[in-house]
Write an enzyme that holds these catalytic residues in place. Structure first.
Site, short mmCIF file in Angstrom:
data_model
loop_
_atom_site.label_atom_id
_atom_site.label_comp_id
_atom_site.label_asym_id
_atom_site.label_seq_id
_atom_site.Cartn_x
_atom_site.Cartn_y
_atom_site.Cartn_z
N TYR A 128 -3.02 -1.21 9.71
CA TYR A 128 -2.92 -1.43 8.27
C TYR A 128 -1.54 -1.03 7.74
O TYR A 128 -0.87 -1.80 7.04
CB TYR A 128 -4.01 -0.63 7.56
CG TYR A 128 -4.02 -0.73 6.06
CD1 TYR A 128 -4.51 -1.87 5.42
CD2 TYR A 128 -3.55 0.32 5.27
CE1 TYR A 128 -4.54 -1.96 4.04
CE2 TYR A 128 -3.57 0.24 3.88
CZ TYR A 128 -4.07 -0.90 3.27
OH TYR A 128 -4.09 -0.98 1.90
N SER A 131 0.83 -1.20 0.00
CA SER A 131 0.00 0.00 0.00
C SER A 131 0.86 1.25 0.00
O SER A 131 2.02 1.24 0.47
CB SER A 131 -0.89 0.02 1.24
OG SER A 131 -1.59 1.25 1.37
#
Length: 254
Positions: free
Chosen positions: A152, A139
């Site tokens: 995350y 990400s």
């Protein structure tokens, strides 16, 4: 001629969103694809829609036994494995003070342990096929701070680190390992239930992203395809940022 003619690729989190678009594109480019997910009804329906080149298998990526069965199913069904796309993930949105240990550990189990188990399980099959590719979905948040995504971001940063290490370890076996680092993408992870219209998502991300809109899952799929085919034959161990320029900096208002 498709870019993946004759290849067999396992894609996790393939029942919807980015994984769905990867499955559709890879099949269109000649691959036989195994769609893996925990959303059984959606996954089976998508495999049936794609046709004879696709099969579905239940896979909880945090469970070692599920990985063993998914790999066995793949080789039993299609005879080999040439590629793995570790796409499955979750994105709990919590500030540090509101992130429980259970929430953090579940993010680690799916986002970090899942790709670890997948790479470890797939490597012998890829080597047996004469080499292959692994694409790990990391990400933008692995490379830049983003509030309320502590679990995350931490797990996705770990994915980038694992990608580099495993790329070094497996290069001699003809296996290339890279990481796809999306920015904001219009998927159920970013827009649960599709409650926000794409125009609104574009307007919001247009204030953050130089290219002025949110990313499309099919755009991420095209980069995953690049990393899974011979177009990237001299590329391994790299994080590929696909974020509309977000990491480069936030545009100034006019």
């Amino acid at each position: 001629m498709g870019k993946l003619d004759g290849r067999v690729v396992l894609i996790t989190g393939a029942a919807r969103g980015q994984g769905e678009q990867e499955a559709r594109l890879f099949a269109a480019e000649g691959a036989r694809v195994v769609l893996a997910d925990v959303r059984d009804d959606a996954g089976r329906a998508l495999a049936e829609e794609i046709g004879s080149a696709a099969r579905y298998v239940h896979l909880d990526v945090g469970e070692e036994a599920d990985w063993a069965e998914a790999l066995a199913f793949t080789t039993r069904t299609f005879g080999k494995l040439d590629g793995l796309v570790n796409n499955a993930g979750i994105a709990p949105r919590r500030a540090l003070a509101q992130t429980s240990l259970a929430t953090y550990e579940e993010a680690v189990r799916i986002n970090q342990t899942g790709p670890f188990l997948g790479m470890r399980a797939a490597a012998p099959e890829l080597a047996a096929a004469g080499g292959g590719t692994i694409v790990n979905t990391a990400s933008y948040a692995a490379l830049s701070g983003l509030p309320s995504l502590v679990a995350y971001a931490a797990t996705k940063a770990a994915v980038v680190a694992m990608t580099r290490v495993v790329a070094l370890e497996l290069a001699g076996q003809g296996i290339r390992v890279n990481a796809l680092c999306p920015g904001g993408v219009d998927t159920p992870m970013t827009n649960p239930g599709g409650k926000v219209a794409r125009e609104e998502m574009d307007a919001y991300f247009g204030k953050l992203v130089p290219l002025g809109r949110i990313g499309r899952p099919e755009e991420m799929a095209r980069v995953a395809l690049f990393l899974s085919c011979d177009d990237s034959s001299y590329v391994t161990g790299q994080p590929f940022v696909v974020d509309g320029g977000w990491l480069a900096g936030t545009p100034l208002p006019p």
